[in-house]
Design an enzyme around this catalytic site. Sequence first.
Site, PDB file in Angstrom:
ATOM      1  N   SER A 108       0.896  -1.192   0.107  1.00 46.25           N
ATOM      2  CA  SER A 108       0.115  -0.006  -0.171  1.00 46.25           C
ATOM      3  C   SER A 108       0.833   1.166   0.075  1.00 46.25           C
ATOM      4  O   SER A 108       1.903   1.354   0.741  1.00 46.25           O
ATOM      5  CB  SER A 108      -0.872  -0.105   1.219  1.00 46.25           C
ATOM      6  OG  SER A 108      -1.523   1.141   1.386  1.00 46.25           O
ATOM      7  N   TYR A 133      -2.001   5.605  -4.275  1.00 47.54           N
ATOM      8  CA  TYR A 133      -2.914   6.582  -4.125  1.00 47.54           C
ATOM      9  C   TYR A 133      -2.485   7.851  -4.629  1.00 47.54           C
ATOM     10  O   TYR A 133      -1.414   8.293  -4.275  1.00 47.54           O
ATOM     11  CB  TYR A 133      -3.212   6.795  -2.589  1.00 47.54           C
ATOM     12  CG  TYR A 133      -4.044   5.802  -1.858  1.00 47.54           C
ATOM     13  CD1 TYR A 133      -5.285   5.546  -2.668  1.00 47.54           C
ATOM     14  CD2 TYR A 133      -4.048   5.177  -0.903  1.00 47.54           C
ATOM     15  CE1 TYR A 133      -6.255   4.663  -2.115  1.00 47.54           C
ATOM     16  CE2 TYR A 133      -4.935   4.296  -0.215  1.00 47.54           C
ATOM     17  CZ  TYR A 133      -5.991   4.181  -0.925  1.00 47.54           C
ATOM     18  OH  TYR A 133      -6.959   3.233  -0.356  1.00 47.54           O
ATOM     19  N   THR A 159      -5.296   2.928  -7.213  1.00 45.78           N
ATOM     20  CA  THR A 159      -6.795   2.856  -6.674  1.00 45.78           C
ATOM     21  C   THR A 159      -7.519   3.966  -6.741  1.00 45.78           C
ATOM     22  O   THR A 159      -7.207   4.975  -6.727  1.00 45.78           O
ATOM     23  CB  THR A 159      -6.548   2.372  -4.987  1.00 45.78           C
ATOM     24  OG1 THR A 159      -5.716   1.243  -4.817  1.00 45.78           O
ATOM     25  CG2 THR A 159      -7.867   2.476  -4.345  1.00 45.78           C
ATOM     26  N   ARG A 168     -16.991   5.262   8.110  1.00 43.49           N
ATOM     27  CA  ARG A 168     -16.280   4.201   8.835  1.00 43.49           C
ATOM     28  C   ARG A 168     -16.906   4.207  10.100  1.00 43.49           C
ATOM     29  O   ARG A 168     -16.213   5.163  11.026  1.00 43.49           O
ATOM     30  CB  ARG A 168     -15.091   4.076   8.523  1.00 43.49           C
ATOM     31  CG  ARG A 168     -14.568   3.760   6.977  1.00 43.49           C
ATOM     32  CD  ARG A 168     -13.207   3.889   6.896  1.00 43.49           C
ATOM     33  NE  ARG A 168     -12.920   3.497   5.394  1.00 43.49           N
ATOM     34  CZ  ARG A 168     -11.572   3.523   4.979  1.00 43.49           C
ATOM     35  NH1 ARG A 168     -10.895   3.115   5.723  1.00 43.49           N
ATOM     36  NH2 ARG A 168     -11.610   3.275   3.834  1.00 43.49           N
ATOM     37  N   LYS A 229      -7.788  -0.091  -9.756  1.00 45.70           N
ATOM     38  CA  LYS A 229      -8.379  -1.153  -8.537  1.00 45.70           C
ATOM     39  C   LYS A 229      -9.550  -0.376  -8.189  1.00 45.70           C
ATOM     40  O   LYS A 229      -9.400   0.989  -7.705  1.00 45.70           O
ATOM     41  CB  LYS A 229      -7.424  -1.319  -7.461  1.00 45.70           C
ATOM     42  CG  LYS A 229      -7.971  -1.968  -6.308  1.00 45.70           C
ATOM     43  CD  LYS A 229      -7.147  -2.457  -5.360  1.00 45.70           C
ATOM     44  CE  LYS A 229      -7.671  -2.881  -4.027  1.00 45.70           C
ATOM     45  NZ  LYS A 229      -8.084  -1.847  -3.042  1.00 45.70           N
ATOM     46  N   HIS A 253     -13.402  -2.061  -2.285  1.00 46.56           N
ATOM     47  CA  HIS A 253     -12.429  -1.524  -0.896  1.00 46.56           C
ATOM     48  C   HIS A 253     -12.914  -2.229   0.255  1.00 46.56           C
ATOM     49  O   HIS A 253     -12.712  -1.929   1.288  1.00 46.56           O
ATOM     50  CB  HIS A 253     -12.362  -0.001  -0.995  1.00 46.56           C
ATOM     51  CG  HIS A 253     -11.397   0.678  -0.523  1.00 46.56           C
ATOM     52  ND1 HIS A 253     -10.516   1.300  -1.284  1.00 46.56           N
ATOM     53  CD2 HIS A 253     -10.621   0.539   0.984  1.00 46.56           C
ATOM     54  CE1 HIS A 253      -9.476   1.659  -0.743  1.00 46.56           C
ATOM     55  NE2 HIS A 253      -9.389   1.332   0.547  1.00 46.56           N
ATOM     56  N   ARG A 256     -15.545  -0.632   2.231  1.00 46.70           N
ATOM     57  CA  ARG A 256     -15.081   0.378   3.307  1.00 46.70           C
ATOM     58  C   ARG A 256     -15.489   1.570   2.497  1.00 46.70           C
ATOM     59  O   ARG A 256     -15.376   2.800   3.360  1.00 46.70           O
ATOM     60  CB  ARG A 256     -13.715   0.229   3.669  1.00 46.70           C
ATOM     61  CG  ARG A 256     -13.263  -1.004   4.275  1.00 46.70           C
ATOM     62  CD  ARG A 256     -11.821  -1.276   4.095  1.00 46.70           C
ATOM     63  NE  ARG A 256     -10.965  -0.368   4.796  1.00 46.70           N
ATOM     64  CZ  ARG A 256     -10.528  -0.491   6.239  1.00 46.70           C
ATOM     65  NH1 ARG A 256     -11.427  -1.363   6.872  1.00 46.70           N
ATOM     66  NH2 ARG A 256      -9.723   0.413   6.733  1.00 46.70           N
TER      67      ARG A 256
END
Length: 354
Positions: A108, A133, A159, A168, A229, A253, A256
């Site tokens: 990540s 990202y 992503t 969340r 993604k 995801h 999420r």
Amino acid sequence: MPIDPCCLADYEALAQELLDAGPHGYFAGGAGDERTLRANVAAWGEHRLLPRVLVDVHDVSTATTVLGTPVSMPVLVAPVALQKMAHPDGEAGMARAAAAAGTIMTLSTIATSTPSEVATGAPADAPRWFQVYVLSDRGVTRTLVEEAEACGFTALVLTVDAPRAGRRECDLRTGFAVPEGIDMPAVTSATGGSAGITPAGFFSLMDTTLSWDDLETFVADSPLPVLVKGIHHPADARKAVERGVAGVVVSNHGGRQLDNVPATADMLGPVVDAVAGAAEILVDGGIRRGTDVCAALALGARAVLVGRPALWGLTAGGEAGALQVLKLLQAELELAMTLLGCARVEDITADRLA
Ligand SMILES: Cc1cc2nc3c(=O)[nH]c(=O)nc-3n(C[C@H](O)[C@H](O)[C@H](O)COP(=O)(O)O)c2cc1C
Ligand SMILES: CCCCCCC(=O)C(=O)O
């Protein structure tokens, strides 16, 4: 480990015992009412498998290739942030586990180790992907991508489903923020420090202007193959392929981001049809069993990725725990293939679905 886990749910229970409420809620939780989080797991079970019998299954192999790279099984490790918060082995431990299992780990952007730390902490020849990202400070993103390229990462996974954090509520209830002593180098580069940042705070760093033109430029400029993604809609899958991506990851995801979107098991088929073989299709979300992997492949996926399961293994036993989870999934897949009458991964075709 207090009990001898025999399935991924056992690792999940172990991880819950080991983690404090804040980190556990961050890792386990989903968005809103967590409808999509639950649906992701449940929907794989709705795709029933239809075995063929009297097939020679004395020598079953789970081996395959993904973007031309040989892997021991069509199960890869999804990008998951903050792995040192689960276990001190962190992302380097996860990368060693993936390498030992013969598969690909995706690092990540929001890792607690840099690409070079992971590259030096794990076998040099193991294939690894880097998840991107795009932050408003594009210089931070560019530097990380260049580091990943220089360290031998073999693909980039952009992503695109997270311009802001989903709602969340686990994190809101626990007041989760990154603990002292856990550093995310990308966040530190962008803001000067990462302790105390919340998921919503992190996502406020994202470049919300990202567009299809940016994807086209990113692909054109990249020396590495690019996967996108977070694709939900078949028309977006086609647009991505038209812009030159090598792969599409059907993903919400892990439930999420936007709640109430379909389970990935239900989004996969239409994307496969829309792409019509022009790129490899991967899928993640809710894969918990070897039978789920069979369903995904029968629906047309080249491979699946697992996020939380590998993380629960890491939490429970560091590198060794993550390896156990991956080996367990491989053993389940091999058994499922045997009982399904599929000696090879390419034998898992649409006619094996009821
Ligand atoms: C704790 C956690 C952190 C995640 N961090 C990232 C990330 O940094 N980048 C990303 O693209 N996806 C991230 N994801 C999403 C995963 O890559 C993947 O899509 C999802 O976990 C798949 O669902 P599963 O957990 O049911 O396997 C994260 C997921 C979790 C659970
Ligand atoms: C506080 C750090 C948040 C990192 C976000 C990573 C991610 O994608 C996720 O789903 O969580």
